[in-house]
Design an enzyme around this catalytic site. Structure first.
Site, PDB file in Angstrom:
ATOM      1  N   ASP A  50       0.814  -1.207   0.000  1.00 52.18           N
ATOM      2  CA  ASP A  50       0.000   0.000   0.000  1.00 52.18           C
ATOM      3  C   ASP A  50       0.851   1.261   0.000  1.00 52.18           C
ATOM      4  O   ASP A  50       0.365   2.344  -0.341  1.00 52.18           O
ATOM      5  CB  ASP A  50      -0.939  -0.016   1.212  1.00 52.18           C
ATOM      6  CG  ASP A  50      -1.988   1.088   1.131  1.00 52.18           C
ATOM      7  OD1 ASP A  50      -2.660   1.192   0.090  1.00 52.18           O
ATOM      8  OD2 ASP A  50      -2.124   1.847   2.115  1.00 52.18           O
ATOM      9  N   LEU A  77      -8.618   6.227   1.108  1.00 46.71           N
ATOM     10  CA  LEU A  77      -8.617   7.293   0.103  1.00 46.71           C
ATOM     11  C   LEU A  77      -7.260   7.462  -0.570  1.00 46.71           C
ATOM     12  O   LEU A  77      -7.088   8.386  -1.368  1.00 46.71           O
ATOM     13  CB  LEU A  77      -9.020   8.625   0.759  1.00 46.71           C
ATOM     14  CG  LEU A  77     -10.444   8.671   1.333  1.00 46.71           C
ATOM     15  CD1 LEU A  77     -10.674   9.981   2.055  1.00 46.71           C
ATOM     16  CD2 LEU A  77     -11.482   8.484   0.230  1.00 46.71           C
ATOM     17  N   ARG A  78      -6.327   6.577  -0.255  1.00 49.69           N
ATOM     18  CA  ARG A  78      -5.008   6.708  -0.868  1.00 49.69           C
ATOM     19  C   ARG A  78      -5.065   6.492  -2.375  1.00 49.69           C
ATOM     20  O   ARG A  78      -4.257   7.038  -3.122  1.00 49.69           O
ATOM     21  CB  ARG A  78      -4.037   5.731  -0.208  1.00 49.69           C
ATOM     22  CG  ARG A  78      -2.575   5.987  -0.566  1.00 49.69           C
ATOM     23  CD  ARG A  78      -1.633   5.216   0.329  1.00 49.69           C
ATOM     24  NE  ARG A  78      -1.568   5.841   1.646  1.00 49.69           N
ATOM     25  CZ  ARG A  78      -1.364   5.172   2.776  1.00 49.69           C
ATOM     26  NH1 ARG A  78      -1.236   3.858   2.755  1.00 49.69           N
ATOM     27  NH2 ARG A  78      -1.292   5.804   3.922  1.00 49.69           N
ATOM     28  N   GLY A  79      -6.022   5.687  -2.826  1.00 46.09           N
ATOM     29  CA  GLY A  79      -6.161   5.462  -4.258  1.00 46.09           C
ATOM     30  C   GLY A  79      -6.471   6.741  -5.008  1.00 46.09           C
ATOM     31  O   GLY A  79      -5.830   7.071  -6.018  1.00 46.09           O
ATOM     32  N   THR A 136      -3.402   9.186  -4.846  1.00 41.73           N
ATOM     33  CA  THR A 136      -2.311   8.782  -5.737  1.00 41.73           C
ATOM     34  C   THR A 136      -2.699   8.981  -7.191  1.00 41.73           C
ATOM     35  O   THR A 136      -1.886   9.431  -8.016  1.00 41.73           O
ATOM     36  CB  THR A 136      -1.941   7.313  -5.493  1.00 41.73           C
ATOM     37  OG1 THR A 136      -1.572   7.141  -4.125  1.00 41.73           O
ATOM     38  CG2 THR A 136      -0.786   6.892  -6.385  1.00 41.73           C
TER      39      THR A 136
END
Length: 370
Positions: free
Chosen positions: A226, A307-309, A312
């Site tokens: 991740d 919410l990292r998707g 990024t």
């Protein structure tokens, strides 16, 4: 008596060391001069090369994971990128390569300096061997100075050398768990804390993490997976012309490395200028609300965790726009970078045996149309 930066007092010992000695000991390693296969000469593998360029433009993207078959140019591409990167300025004499324009507050050498002297050095690309000890990675007591001078001084590790550069781990899926835990802590905080052998020190450690490996040899821990911003897949070329061209270029390089590099010098200069121009343009690129909404819709359709998707995806699309000289991030940029940004963030679905890339492509079609 004032003690040298990074040293701790030891009873009955002289704590002074000359500034010149410290600079020699901690100066960045000089380039070896050994020719490196040119980045632009790599045949195919366009997704991998684009991901590495995006990481070079914007470090906040979070690094690149390159998984695929053996002998497909993974290590070659990373080392070629290192030779391609423009040099950077560091504070002269700083063991951690701090930026003279913004020295780190937690750096013992740069703390309190108002106008630090600068020097230009190559961007560090540091290899982290699988068998490295925690002391070598994080840093430890400088045994040489302890024995010779009776001084408890910190010997920086690989994390310190990689600050503001790239940390490369080949076969990252085989990395030992205790080193994975260390990397996770440093990646989350941006600093390395060492407290052992009478030493207590913290220093900045912000770097782009580059990992490569063969999926047949084991999976990566989800927590570390991740942390990579982009994940790319490389495959052995299946068409005859591409395979022939790969062999021809590699053979030419091995027979005359200097001559081969010279022939690709103009292309390398153009790519280096492209990276610099993209870095300058990056802060001025706008991301419309509609583009952010599209990124969120895609991640919702794929069911990505957290919410990292989205973050990024937006950062990578903005860096892609900068590389292409565009002033605004559009749906076209999101489409191009969606698979590398999201394929490693998908949950396992026992009812869907499709590979991650296929699932991302299918979601793009369902959400945005053909």
């Amino acid at each position: 008596m004032d003690q040298a930066p990074g040293t701790l007092p030891a009873q009955g010992a002289d704590t002074m060391a000359s500034a010149a000695t410290r600079r020699r000991r901690f100066a960045p390693p000089a380039p070896t001069g050994k020719p490196v296969f040119p980045f632009d000469a790599i045949v195919g593998q366009d997704e991998m090369k684009l991901a590495l360029l995006i990481a070079a433009v914007d470090q906040s993207v979070g690094g690149v994971l390159v998984f695929g078959d053996r002998g497909t140019g993974k290590s070659t591409a990373v080392r070629a990128l290192a030779a391609l990167l423009p040099p950077m300025e560091v504070v002269a004499g700083c063991r951690f390569g701090c930026d003279p324009a913004k020295p780190a507050r937690d750096c013992a050498h740069c703390r309190g300096l108002t106008a630090p002297p600068a020097q230009t050095v190559p961007v560090p690309v540091v290899d982290l061997p699988l068998g490295a000890t925690e002391d070598r990675v994080a840093g430890a007591l400088d045994i040489e100075r302890a024995l010779a001078e009776g001084v408890k001084a910190f010997e920086p590790g690989l994390l310190a050398r990689a600050h503001r550069g790239f940390l490369y781990i080949d076969e990252v899926n085989l990395l030992e768990d205790h080193l994975v835990d260390l990397l996770l802590d440093v990646a989350a905080s941006g600093e390395n804390v060492v407290e052992r052998e009478g030493i207590s020190i913290r220093h900045p450690a912000r770097f782009v993490l580059i990992g490569s490996g063969n999926p047949e040899e084991g999976e990566l821990r989800p927590q570390l997976l991740d942390r990579f911003g982009l994940s790319v897949e490389v495959r052995t070329p299946t068409d005859l012309p591409t395979r022939v061209e790969v062999v021809r270029r590699r053979d030419s390089f091995e027979h005359d490395p200097e001559g081969f590099v010279d022939r690709w010098h103009r292309a390398a200069q153009a790519t280096r200028k492209k990276i610099l121009a993209a870095r300058r343009l990056l802060p001025r690129i706008t991301v419309p609300d509609a583009t952010v909404e599209n990124a969120a819709r895609l991640c919702l359709a794929l069911g990505t965790d957290g919410l990292r998707g989205e973050l990024t995806l937006i950062r990578a699309a903005r860096a892609l726009a900068a590389l292409e000289g565009d002033r605004e991030v559009t749906l076209a940029h999101l489409r191009r970078i969606a698979a590398p940004a999201l394929r490693h963030r998908l949950r396992r679905n026992p009812l869907d045996e499709a590979v991650a890339t296929t699932r991302v492509e299918r979601a793009l079609t369902e959400v945005f149309g053909a």
